[in-house]
Motif scaffolding. Structure first.
Motif, PDB file in Angstrom:
ATOM      1  N   MET A 362      68.022 138.648  48.407  1.00 27.15           N
ATOM      2  CA  MET A 362      68.716 139.606  49.272  1.00 27.15           C
ATOM      3  C   MET A 362      69.763 138.896  50.145  1.00 27.15           C
ATOM      4  O   MET A 362      69.638 137.707  50.436  1.00 27.15           O
ATOM      5  CB  MET A 362      67.709 140.332  50.152  1.00 27.15           C
ATOM      6  N   PRO A 363      70.777 139.630  50.594  1.00 24.88           N
ATOM      7  CA  PRO A 363      71.809 139.005  51.430  1.00 24.88           C
ATOM      8  C   PRO A 363      71.279 138.483  52.766  1.00 24.88           C
ATOM      9  O   PRO A 363      71.803 137.509  53.294  1.00 24.88           O
ATOM     10  CB  PRO A 363      72.825 140.136  51.645  1.00 24.88           C
ATOM     11  N   VAL A 364      70.265 139.147  53.326  1.00 24.80           N
ATOM     12  CA  VAL A 364      69.672 138.708  54.595  1.00 24.80           C
ATOM     13  C   VAL A 364      68.205 138.380  54.335  1.00 24.80           C
ATOM     14  O   VAL A 364      67.451 139.210  53.816  1.00 24.80           O
ATOM     15  CB  VAL A 364      69.791 139.786  55.690  1.00 24.80           C
ATOM     16  N   VAL A 365      67.817 137.165  54.688  1.00 22.58           N
ATOM     17  CA  VAL A 365      66.457 136.693  54.463  1.00 22.58           C
ATOM     18  C   VAL A 365      65.866 136.273  55.801  1.00 22.58           C
ATOM     19  O   VAL A 365      66.530 135.587  56.596  1.00 22.58           O
ATOM     20  CB  VAL A 365      66.439 135.500  53.481  1.00 22.58           C
ATOM     21  N   VAL A 366      64.634 136.695  56.062  1.00 22.82           N
ATOM     22  CA  VAL A 366      63.899 136.246  57.251  1.00 22.82           C
ATOM     23  C   VAL A 366      62.679 135.495  56.746  1.00 22.82           C
ATOM     24  O   VAL A 366      61.819 136.062  56.061  1.00 22.82           O
ATOM     25  CB  VAL A 366      63.475 137.434  58.137  1.00 22.82           C
ATOM     26  N   THR A 367      62.605 134.226  57.066  1.00 19.28           N
ATOM     27  CA  THR A 367      61.533 133.403  56.522  1.00 19.28           C
ATOM     28  C   THR A 367      61.076 132.383  57.563  1.00 19.28           C
ATOM     29  O   THR A 367      61.497 132.418  58.717  1.00 19.28           O
ATOM     30  CB  THR A 367      61.995 132.716  55.220  1.00 19.28           C
ATOM     31  N   THR A 368      60.209 131.472  57.131  1.00 22.53           N
ATOM     32  CA  THR A 368      59.586 130.531  58.059  1.00 22.53           C
ATOM     33  C   THR A 368      60.194 129.139  57.936  1.00 22.53           C
ATOM     34  O   THR A 368      60.791 128.779  56.913  1.00 22.53           O
ATOM     35  CB  THR A 368      58.084 130.413  57.792  1.00 22.53           C
ATOM     36  N   LEU A 369      59.981 128.353  58.974  1.00 22.05           N
ATOM     37  CA  LEU A 369      60.445 126.971  58.970  1.00 22.05           C
ATOM     38  C   LEU A 369      59.774 126.170  57.854  1.00 22.05           C
ATOM     39  O   LEU A 369      60.420 125.343  57.201  1.00 22.05           O
ATOM     40  CB  LEU A 369      60.158 126.327  60.329  1.00 22.05           C
ATOM     41  N   SER A 370      58.492 126.424  57.621  1.00 21.61           N
ATOM     42  CA  SER A 370      57.802 125.678  56.568  1.00 21.61           C
ATOM     43  C   SER A 370      58.398 125.971  55.202  1.00 21.61           C
ATOM     44  O   SER A 370      58.463 125.086  54.338  1.00 21.61           O
ATOM     45  CB  SER A 370      56.307 126.000  56.582  1.00 21.61           C
ATOM     46  N   LYS A 371      58.863 127.209  54.978  1.00 23.99           N
ATOM     47  CA  LYS A 371      59.503 127.542  53.702  1.00 23.99           C
ATOM     48  C   LYS A 371      60.846 126.829  53.581  1.00 23.99           C
ATOM     49  O   LYS A 371      61.163 126.257  52.525  1.00 23.99           O
ATOM     50  CB  LYS A 371      59.681 129.052  53.583  1.00 23.99           C
ATOM     51  N   LEU A 372      61.649 126.850  54.638  1.00 16.59           N
ATOM     52  CA  LEU A 372      62.926 126.139  54.605  1.00 16.59           C
ATOM     53  C   LEU A 372      62.697 124.653  54.348  1.00 16.59           C
ATOM     54  O   LEU A 372      63.452 124.014  53.599  1.00 16.59           O
ATOM     55  CB  LEU A 372      63.671 126.332  55.928  1.00 16.59           C
ATOM     56  N   TRP A 373      61.659 124.104  54.960  1.00 13.10           N
ATOM     57  CA  TRP A 373      61.348 122.684  54.791  1.00 13.10           C
ATOM     58  C   TRP A 373      61.095 122.375  53.315  1.00 13.10           C
ATOM     59  O   TRP A 373      61.620 121.383  52.783  1.00 13.10           O
ATOM     60  CB  TRP A 373      60.130 122.339  55.637  1.00 13.10           C
TER      61      TRP A 373
END
Length: 781
Positions: A362-373
């Motif tokens: 999706m164009p806008v994603v809300v996720t967690t720091l652990s996922k970005l890591w």
């Protein structure tokens, strides 16, 4: 008999190779990345090793059309043992392109990236005879012509493969002569290129295999009118709650920040947004991210939050401000009946794919720091799938100080690299800005609340946990709204019981309460605050971020200075109390005379915090910002950086540094109030494997997560021993260990092992709990 090779049951191999190449190219173009001719060639060859009789025979056994297929591969010569398709595919890629990065992406696309010494060992020290043996087992077929890689189809793959000396020279040149190991900048660019092609290849390969349709890009669109509506809604809410003056200040700050950022954000890059708690930074941050995305023609907005508990809440805000918002964490994907599930149209397979692989579509994603890591640093193929999504995106990183200090240098350099090479924008947003990046500050000037709200007071001597209630008596917790934040769940429970014994209107929040019960208690607190009822809250750190609560006094067990400042954000939060509210910082010790903070936090952070507090004694809110800057300056010189960045520039691309240190071993305890949890547990193993049942499995796991806590094994074992003689229906114990290695507490144990108000109750507090709570409740076990 050799038939036309397939990649998956019923799908011809050349179609899969072409589709994967086309999908990767579409994704690359949409996310502003380029794929040159050699990269496209590698994509077209990534699964060519599947042209192997033994592999085709396996596919035939799983293919529903095998009985009617004229191309059926019925036999596999016994000498042609199938050992995998990635290695021979990678050898052909290296021979064709002369690019070791592309060869490695193909070789590891079903596993994980490796370190440079392992890569060298495979390619340089590997036996030429092994490569020949792997390629001899493959066969060519007429459909290869559609790939456009050969002027004419070779009779076999060996004839076009380099001889032994040429092959050894190729491998040696690529890894020992041409690899820029003495050039850190060039090595970091190679790392970025490797993860780019790896990400696109893995995603496109999985998409074609699981979904089987062309990937469709989804475009971001600005939603200015939604921001206007949201601001008006918040202004009306403030008027109803008697905070009109504060609402006006927040509105003025919002307008000033947006206008200032309009002047500063002239190109993609690194930015910081530093605002005090209670200033409405979520709205301001998302607004600036939206402005940057529109101005820089970004590929999307990725909103990163430190904890799962905040994602639901802030995804709800983002959902009011944008269309097509994807909430991503391991419990985020609902079944088809949930109206919060992202809309994938009629393509259920696409939805299952996104859910299974947690792909950010999706164009806008809300996720967690652990996922970005994991997206940035994990060597695993599936974790890397979203890496290309960072290209030309606007990434809003909320509360970045939650990243361990040892990683600040490494992640800062990584963000700078991605921003410079890919035109991405990173906005680090917090009240306590750590020294992670050298970014342009978007706040117009140092922002302070219209009036001072609180002061921090340091109690410069340790306090035994048994003496804490007496200390709180002296501070007047019985006469005013009070928040007590402690570092461990056990100390919070002990203090909660002490408050109940004194007859205080007390509530408890900790991770020994299920998410379901925590939310119920939080709703109760908000209602009490709205009705101006006196309240005492005993809590662990779960209350420090993203929770809009207001107290006249806060007591905080010693923690890193930025956590203390976060706690201060709950002290006279809305500036409606007379005078300066007090936040007392104390150091609580357990029965073994050990500081409770030492179980949770790094000693360097605690020592620097003690030094800072010892120098100040009393710290007014107006002086906090300067002390935060000084605290981070001291940490930067006191903490040795981790090896994240050295690993990147040295070619240690298979290394992984976990975001958080491992905690004491705990087990999952499911709280089954009415038998429904047991029914869900029984349903799980009966579901068929694969994507078809994924939505239901996700839905079950999400529901289980709402009724699950993590408890130390020693606590569970103590209760298990104590309750060993108590049996319920069907000869089951009250506390039962399931085949999934989870524990389940049946309804008969509710009120004894677990309370909906107190959470988990260790055995040693059971009698105290009965003596204090039961007379209040008027019930019994």
């Amino acid at each position: 008999m050799r038939g036309k090779p397939c990649s998956h049951p019923g799908k011809q191999l050349e179609k899969h190779l072409i589709n994967t190449g086309n999908i990767a190219l579409l994704m690359a173009e949409h996310y502003s990345l380029t794929l040159d001719e050699t990269e496209r060639s590698a994509l077209l060859m990534h699964d060519i090793g599947k042209a192997h009789s033994a592999f085709q025979k396996r596919l035939c056994r799983a293919c529903p059309a095998a009985n009617t297929c004229a191309e059926l591969c019925r036999q596999s010569p016994p000498e042609q043992v199938y050992t995998g398709h990635a290695a021979p595919s990678a050898a052909l890629v290296l021979a064709k392109t002369g690019n070791i990065i592309l060869a490695e992406a193909v070789r590891r696309h079903h596993g994980a990236l490796q370190n440079l010494d392992e890569i060298k060992s495979y390619w340089i020290n590997g036996e030429y005879a092994d490569r020949i043996k792997e390629l001899t087992a493959l066969y060519t077929w007429p459909g290869m012509s559609t790939l456009g890689l050969w002027d004419e189809i070779p009779a076999d793959f060996i004839k076009s493969f380099p001889d032994e000396i040429s092959w050894e020279n190729l491998c040696f040149d690529q890894l020992e002569i041409l690899l820029p190991v003495d050039n850190p900048e060039a090595m970091s660019h190679l790392w970025l290129e490797l993860r780019k092609i790896y990400s696109l290849l893995v995603t496109a390969d999985r998409w074609d295999a699981a979904v089987g349709t062309e990937w469709q890009a989804k475009y971001w669109h600005p939603q200015a009118q939604k921001f206007t509506q949201f601001i008006q809604q918040k202004r009306l809410e403030s008027q109803h709650s008697g905070r009109s003056e504060l609402a006006l200040w927040r509105t003025a700050l919002y307008e000033k920040a947006v206008n200032n950022a309009t002047q500063i954000m002239d190109k993609p890059g690194l930015y910081t947004l530093t605002l005090p708690t209670g200033a409405g930074k979520t709205l301001i941050g998302l607004s600036l991210a939206s402005m940057a995305a529109e101005r820089f023609k970004a590929t999307g907005i990725i909103y990163i939050l430190p904890f799962i508990s905040l994602v639901d809440q802030n995804a709800g805000v983002a959902g009011q401000l944008f269309d097509q918002v994807q909430e991503d964490h391991h419990l985020a994907y609902r079944d088809d009946g949930d109206d919060k599930k992202p809309d994938y149209g009629s393509d259920n397979q696409a939805g299952e794919f996104l859910s299974f692989f947690r792909y950010w579509d999706m164009p806008v994603v809300v996720t967690t720091l652990s996922k970005l890591w994991d997206v940035m640093y994990s060597p695993r193929a599936n974790d890397n799938m979203n890496f290309h999504r960072l290209s030309q995106a606007v990434v809003l990183l909320d509360e970045p100080q939650s990243i361990p200090v040892k990683y600040w240098d490494g992640i800062g350099r990584t963000l700078e690299l991605i921003s410079q090479q890919w035109g991405s924008t990173f906005i680090l947003m917090t009240a306590t800005q750590p020294v992670i990046i050298q970014g342009k500050e978007l706040t117009p000037e140092t922002v302070a609340f219209p009036k001072e709200r609180h002061k921090i007071i340091w109690q410069n001597h340790a306090l035994d946990i048994d003496k804490l209630p007496d200390f709180l008596d002296d501070r007047g917790w019985a006469q005013k709204d009070c928040l007590v934040i402690l570092n461990t769940r056990e100390s919070a429970l002990r203090t909660y019981l002490a408050a109940l014994k004194r007859g205080l209107p007390t509530l408890l929040l900790s991770r020994w309460l299920t998410p379901h019960d925590r939310q119920r208690i939080l709703d109760q607190l908000i209602k009490m605050e709205h009705n101006e009822l006196q309240r005492t809250l005993i809590s662990t750190q779960v209350v420090e971020a993203g929770v809009d609560l207001d107290f006249a006094m806060v007591i905080r067990d010693l923690a890193p200075f930025d956590s203390i400042v976060q706690a201060a954000g709950r002290c006279n939060r809305h500036a409606q109390r007379e005078g300066l509210a007090e936040l007392w910082v104390i150091e609580v010790k357990d029965d073994r005379n050990r500081s409770l903070s030492s179980y949770i936090y790094d000693k360097t952070l605690l020592n620097q915090t003690r030094n800072l507090l010892n120098e100040q004694g009393i710290l007014r809110e107006s002086a906090i910002a300067a002390r935060v800057t000084e605290y981070y300056r001291r940490l930067s010189s006191a903490v040795i950086p981790d090896e994240i960045w050295p690993d990147i520039i040295k070619g240690h691309w298979g290394a992984y540094h976990p975001l958080y240190d491992e905690q004491i071993p705990e087990a999952a305890l499911l709280i089954d109030e009415d038998g429904s949890i047991e029914e869900l547990l029984n349903e799980l193993p009966a579901l068929p494997p694969g994507l078809k049942s994924l939505s239901r499995r996700r839905s079950i796991n999400r529901e289980l997560g709402q009724h699950t806590i993590n408890v130390g094994l020693k606590y569970l074992q103590e209760w298990d021993d104590s309750l060993s003689g108590f049996i319920i229906a069907k000869d089951k114990p009250v506390l039962e260990k399931t085949p999934f290695s989870w524990w389940i507490l049946h309804a008969e144990g509710i009120g004894q092992v677990y309370s909906k108000d107190s959470g988990f109750i260790p055995l040693k507090y059971s009698q105290q709990y009965q003596d204090i709570v039961l007379p209040v409740d008027g019930g019994d076990f």
